[in-house]
Motif scaffolding. Structure first.
Motif, short mmCIF file in Angstrom:
data_model
loop_
_atom_site.label_atom_id
_atom_site.label_comp_id
_atom_site.label_asym_id
_atom_site.label_seq_id
_atom_site.Cartn_x
_atom_site.Cartn_y
_atom_site.Cartn_z
N SER A 164 0.80 -0.77 0.04
CA SER A 164 -0.15 -0.26 -0.40
C SER A 164 0.41 0.93 0.25
O SER A 164 0.28 1.83 0.48
N LEU A 165 1.98 1.21 -0.07
CA LEU A 165 3.25 2.68 -0.79
C LEU A 165 1.92 3.36 -1.90
O LEU A 165 1.47 2.37 -2.81
N CYS A 166 3.05 4.73 -2.45
CA CYS A 166 2.77 4.93 -3.87
C CYS A 166 2.91 3.68 -5.06
O CYS A 166 4.20 3.75 -5.18
N ALA A 167 2.38 3.98 -5.62
CA ALA A 167 2.24 3.49 -7.27
C ALA A 167 3.64 4.14 -7.54
O ALA A 167 4.15 5.18 -7.49
N GLY A 168 5.03 2.44 -7.82
CA GLY A 168 6.13 3.24 -7.81
C GLY A 168 7.40 3.53 -7.44
O GLY A 168 8.41 4.17 -7.90
N CYS A 169 6.78 3.46 -5.75
CA CYS A 169 7.93 3.94 -4.91
C CYS A 169 8.75 2.88 -4.53
O CYS A 169 8.96 1.76 -4.29
N PRO A 170 10.02 3.48 -4.81
CA PRO A 170 11.60 2.00 -5.02
C PRO A 170 11.16 1.29 -3.49
O PRO A 170 11.87 0.58 -3.94
N GLU A 171 10.87 1.49 -2.60
CA GLU A 171 10.87 0.94 -1.39
C GLU A 171 9.96 0.03 -1.58
O GLU A 171 10.52 -1.53 -1.27
N SER A 172 9.31 -0.31 -2.67
CA SER A 172 8.71 -1.41 -2.76
C SER A 172 9.64 -2.61 -3.49
O SER A 172 9.12 -4.33 -2.50
N GLY B 104 6.54 4.83 9.86
CA GLY B 104 6.84 5.25 8.13
C GLY B 104 6.69 4.58 7.01
O GLY B 104 6.16 3.69 7.50
N CYS B 105 6.54 4.65 6.24
CA CYS B 105 6.05 4.27 5.52
C CYS B 105 6.58 3.01 4.60
O CYS B 105 5.39 1.92 4.32
N THR B 106 7.52 2.22 5.74
CA THR B 106 7.73 0.86 5.72
C THR B 106 6.69 0.19 6.76
O THR B 106 6.78 -1.30 6.32
N ASP C 292 16.50 4.99 3.27
CA ASP C 292 16.73 6.54 3.20
C ASP C 292 16.68 6.72 1.57
O ASP C 292 16.68 6.85 0.72
N ASN C 293 15.37 7.99 2.33
CA ASN C 293 14.35 7.91 0.98
C ASN C 293 15.06 9.88 1.55
O ASN C 293 14.22 10.84 0.56
N GLU C 294 15.60 10.33 2.55
CA GLU C 294 16.37 11.66 2.55
C GLU C 294 15.63 12.55 3.09
O GLU C 294 15.40 14.07 2.55
N TYR D 255 11.40 12.44 5.91
CA TYR D 255 10.15 11.85 6.42
C TYR D 255 9.08 11.34 5.82
O TYR D 255 8.21 13.07 5.59
N ALA D 256 8.74 10.91 4.61
CA ALA D 256 8.20 10.71 3.81
C ALA D 256 6.76 9.99 4.05
O ALA D 256 5.15 11.14 4.29
N ASN D 257 6.93 9.47 5.53
CA ASN D 257 5.29 9.08 5.89
C ASN D 257 4.29 10.15 6.74
O ASN D 257 3.28 10.11 6.74
N CYS E 282 11.43 9.11 -1.96
CA CYS E 282 10.37 8.74 -1.99
C CYS E 282 10.15 10.00 -3.70
O CYS E 282 10.02 11.91 -2.98
N ILE E 283 9.42 9.43 -4.81
CA ILE E 283 9.02 10.13 -5.71
C ILE E 283 7.78 10.91 -5.45
O ILE E 283 8.07 12.35 -6.07
N LEU E 284 7.71 11.22 -4.19
CA LEU E 284 6.10 11.84 -4.03
C LEU E 284 6.77 13.00 -3.71
O LEU E 284 6.07 14.47 -4.14
N GLU E 285 7.61 12.67 -2.56
CA GLU E 285 7.65 14.26 -2.18
C GLU E 285 8.88 15.14 -3.11
O GLU E 285 9.13 16.23 -2.74
S1 SF4 Z 1 5.28 8.73 0.30
FE1 SF4 Z 1 7.13 8.84 -0.51
S2 SF4 Z 1 8.56 7.25 0.64
FE2 SF4 Z 1 5.77 6.68 1.40
S3 SF4 Z 1 4.87 5.44 0.17
FE3 SF4 Z 1 4.51 7.38 -0.89
S4 SF4 Z 1 6.71 8.13 -2.34
FE4 SF4 Z 1 7.09 6.13 -1.35
#
Ligand code: SF4
Ligand code: TPP
Ligand code: MG
Lengths: 301, 412
Positions: free
Chosen positions: A50-58, A81-83, A157-159, A161-163, A240-243
């Motif tokens: 349930s992360l953002c689509a394309g999030c490299p964390e996934s 956090g996002c994890t 490390d997404n540099e 606080y994404a969540n 964090c592609i979103l941010e």
């Molecule tokens: S907010 Fe950023 S790190 Fe979190 S799931 Fe979305 S893209 Fe990934």
């Protein structure tokens, strides 16, 4: 745990959720040739998230799970956090308790498992964001290294606080403008890989997750070294592609740019001489095992 | 792992552990013993010991897998003595953490991994660790923590004060309050047994008043040293043990965080209710093992003194002094603060005209607890309160009661 323990009684088969049935049929537990290439063929290696689509964390999460040398006896520790959106989907027991205390939890856990199962290998792997690892949890991160705790710490490390919506973190680049850094971050990105090595980690790696082979290798190294020598640390760039304002398909390019020569994520590894010798030996063993597995497969045909 | 036993005349209802009679896995001189035998049948020996030594003596018999230590007065000595037990081979693991916040995390990790786990803290340590306690409860970790209460105020104080207990009350842990060193010994071991019952399975804080209990010597009746509790069985638990010895499953399709929909709210709400219900379910076990959640004397008196901890001891002496003057006062000692013995206190106080609640803290949380559950709560006299490390001489309680009854001048 052996695969024996996850068996379903025949009468109950139809009542079990498909995820569980799949785990029995297709989990890679016990297969010492498992690798990132198994992703997609087993639900256990995170079918949905349930992360953002394309999030490299996934994808990073999947590589890590597929690279664990001993998933059937590995317990993971996460943080807020996002994890923490992914951990509930993971077919390995994992603990979420609070934000930033992951290395304290892992210290107690690893020691308890050692007391309870003195003759069995039980790996403990921490996976947490940069805020959890470097800011709020830095004390516990480093103290676990000082104490020589026998587990692996992985930092996504997404540099930032994404969540919580993209605030400044210690691993953010200097000058980056973000929430809570309205005029740009005023201090340098914390040099945690170097600090980790100085603090007693026997093996440290820092890289992006653009190349699955490489991720697989460092995760395996880190877990095996933690078993034999002491703490290990892996820092993975998972933007964090979103941010940072990227599209779903732009994560890979972002990582490739960041690891180019002269950029901040040029892959690096630090290890002690003993670990170097150990990993060399391990490589030779792995190669021999692969060869034997191939030969056995050919003979079976 | 368990076999059926005859329940007759047993106070600890529960099946008997198969390991009973076996040598401890930690110390060759110790034998896993039926808790019923340890608490109710074994011949005890009086020992003259400090409260700190009592903490050690209890944990020596606890078949403890893990203890995490951190220094803070007045529990430092006890935590160090437990370290000596480790060096002598009486427990599985012992180490010093880096702060109380970290220590409580380390205890959680050990408990998640199936270890019987214990620690001690006090005052600022309790406050530093606070975020962990509801997490322990929500994660159903039966960790035993001994809290040797001290001041939490600024300017810094190391003196006895029970204010920190108030902060523990709604964490979802069981909270018991020892009056004496004997209580401390009993509550630590009995608390472990109750906390680990599968229908309870929540952490337990055993509180005592720092210095008054930890640093004074008292006679404590101890069962033989070779008798130790049967080991913790982490598979008799309402939640899976995190050791990969039982099947992992994808726990949820949709993580229960950060979702704004009714299913998620309902999940969280029902789990919170369940945690507090689990504390409630501990009543039946605590009742049997502690001989009731309260202790009472002379309930037919019009004046009752009701409190917990050292305030009760001081109250006992005040009652004796008042008795000499012909003023009869009864006593209610509250042993378990969570679960709070609501029914018992209601019943015990139903005929009282004056309910005196002495306390070692500035706000008087115990008086508020009592006022919130009894009818006609103007009957409650809040105090005397002492704080900042002051002692509460029995004469002060006597004076306050007399003033309250109009038998003494309001001020001299
Ligand atoms: S907010 Fe950023 S790190 Fe979190 S799931 Fe979305 S893209 Fe990934
Ligand atoms: C004690 C506490 N403080 C703050 C928070 C709020 N919080 C939740 S997640 C988070 C940021 C996580 O950042 P990071 O560790 O980098 O992980 P990411 O989301 O970037 O993957 C924060 C600040 C919290 N949950 N608990
Ligand atoms: Mg982050």
């Amino acid at each position: 745990m052996s695969k024996e323990k996850i068996k379903i009684s025949e009468a109950m088969w139809d009542f079990m959720p498909p995820e569980y049935q799949d785990m029995v049929d297709r989990a890679t537990y016990g297969n010492n040739q498992r690798s990132w290439k198994d992703i997609g063929s087993s639900k256990e290696l995170i079918e949905q998230h349930s992360l953002c689509a394309g999030c490299p964390e996934s994808i990073a999460f999947r590589y890590i799970l597929a690279s664990l040398p001993n998933p059937e006896d590995t317990v993971m520790v996460g943080s807020t956090g996002c994890t923490s959106l992914v951990f509930p989907h993971v077919a390995i027991q994992n603990i979420h308790s609070l934000f930033g205390n992951q290395n304290a939890i892992a210290s107690g856990l690893k020691r308890a498992l050692k007391v309870r199962f003195p003759d069995k290998i039980k790996d403990v792997v921490v996976l947490a964001g940069d805020g959890a690892t470097v800011d709020i949890g830095l004390d516990m991160t480093m103290q676990s290294w000082f104490r020589g705790e026998m587990f692996t710490t992985i930092c996504f490390d997404n540099e930032l606080y994404a969540n919580t919506g993209g605030q400044e973190s210690g691993l953010m680049q200097k000058g980056f403008v973000s929430k809570m850094a309205p005029v740009g971050k005023l201090f340098e990105k914390v040099r945690l890989p170097e600090i980790a090595f100085e603090s007693g980690c026997h093996y440290v790696a820092c890289l992006t997750v653009s190349k699955p082979n490489r991720v697989e290798k460092v995760i395996r190294n880190a877990v095996l070294v933690a078993r034999e020598f002491g703490p290990t640390y892996v820092q993975l760039y998972t933007p964090c592609i979103l941010e940072i304002g990227k599209q779903s398909m732009e994560g890979l390019d972002e990582m490739k740019d960041a690891e180019a020569i002269g950029q901040r994520f040029v892959a690096k590894e630090y290890m002690t001489d003993n670990v170097k010798a150990f990993l060399k030996e391990q490589d030779a063993k792995d190669k021999a095992a692969k060869k034997a597995a191939k030969a056995a497969a050919a003979a079976a045909k | 792992m368990n076999k059926k036993v005859d329940f007759e005349n047993r106070r600890i209802l529960g099946s008997k552990h198969l390991k009973i009679g076996e040598t401890s896995r930690y110390h060759k001189d110790q034998v896993y013993t039926d808790p019923h035998e340890i608490f109710f049948e074994a011949e005890t020996k009086p020992s003259f010991v400090t409260g700190s030594e009592v903490i050690r003596d209890a944990l020596k018999r606890a078949s403890l897998d893990c203890f995490v230590a951190y220094p803070i007065t007045p529990q430092s000595e006890a935590a160090a003595l437990v370290g000596e037990l480790f060096a002598e081979g009486y427990l599985g693991e012992y180490f010093r953490g880096e702060s109380e916040f970290a220590v409580m995390g380390q205890c959680a990790g050990a408990s998640f991994g199936g270890a019987r786990t214990s620690t001690t803290t006090a005052g600022p340590g309790t406050m530093r660790a606070m975020e962990n306690f509801p997490m322990w409860a929500g994660s159903r970790l039966p960790i035993q923590i001994t809290v040797t209460c001290r001041g939490i105020n600024s300017p810094l104080s190391i003196q006895p004060d029970t204010l920190e207990i108030y902060y523990l009350l709604e964490t979802g842990m069981m909270v018991w309050h020892a009056e004496s060193a004997q209580d401390l010994f009993d509550f630590i071991l009995k608390g472990i047994i109750v906390a680990e019952q599968p229908d309870v399975h929540v952490p337990i804080a055993v509180c005592c008043d720092g210095f008054f209990v930890t640093h004074t010597k008292d006679t404590v009746n101890l069962p033989p040293e070779h008798m130790v509790l049967p080991p913790y069985d982490p598979y008799r638990s309402p939640v899976p043990c995190m050791d990969m010895e039982c099947p992992p499953v994808r726990m949820m399709r949709d993580p229960f965080i950060m979702k704004s929909n009714y299913i998620h709210y309902a999940t969280h709400a029902s789990w919170q209710q369940e945690v507090h219900a689990a504390v409630d379910r501990s009543r039946k076990h605590a009742n049997a093992i502690l001989d009731g959640l309260i202790e009472t004397e002379n309930l037919d008196c019009e004046i009752l003194l009701v409190s917990s901890g050292t305030a009760v001891s001081q109250g006992r002496e005040a009652i004796r002094l008042l008795g000499k003057e012909g003023i009869d006062v009864g006593l209610v000692k509250i042993k378990t603060l969570r679960p709070f013995p609501k029914e018992e206190v209601l019943e015990a106080t139903k005929n009282a005209k004056h309910i005196i609640v002495p306390e070692f803290n500035v706000t008087g949380w115990m008086a508020r607890e009592i006022k919130s559950i009894i009818p006609n709560n103007e009957r409650v006299m809040e105090g005397p309160h002492v704080c900042g490390g002051m002692t509460m001489p029995s004469e002060v309680i006597v004076e306050e009661i007399k003033k309250h009854l109009g038998l003494a001048k309001k001020s001299d």
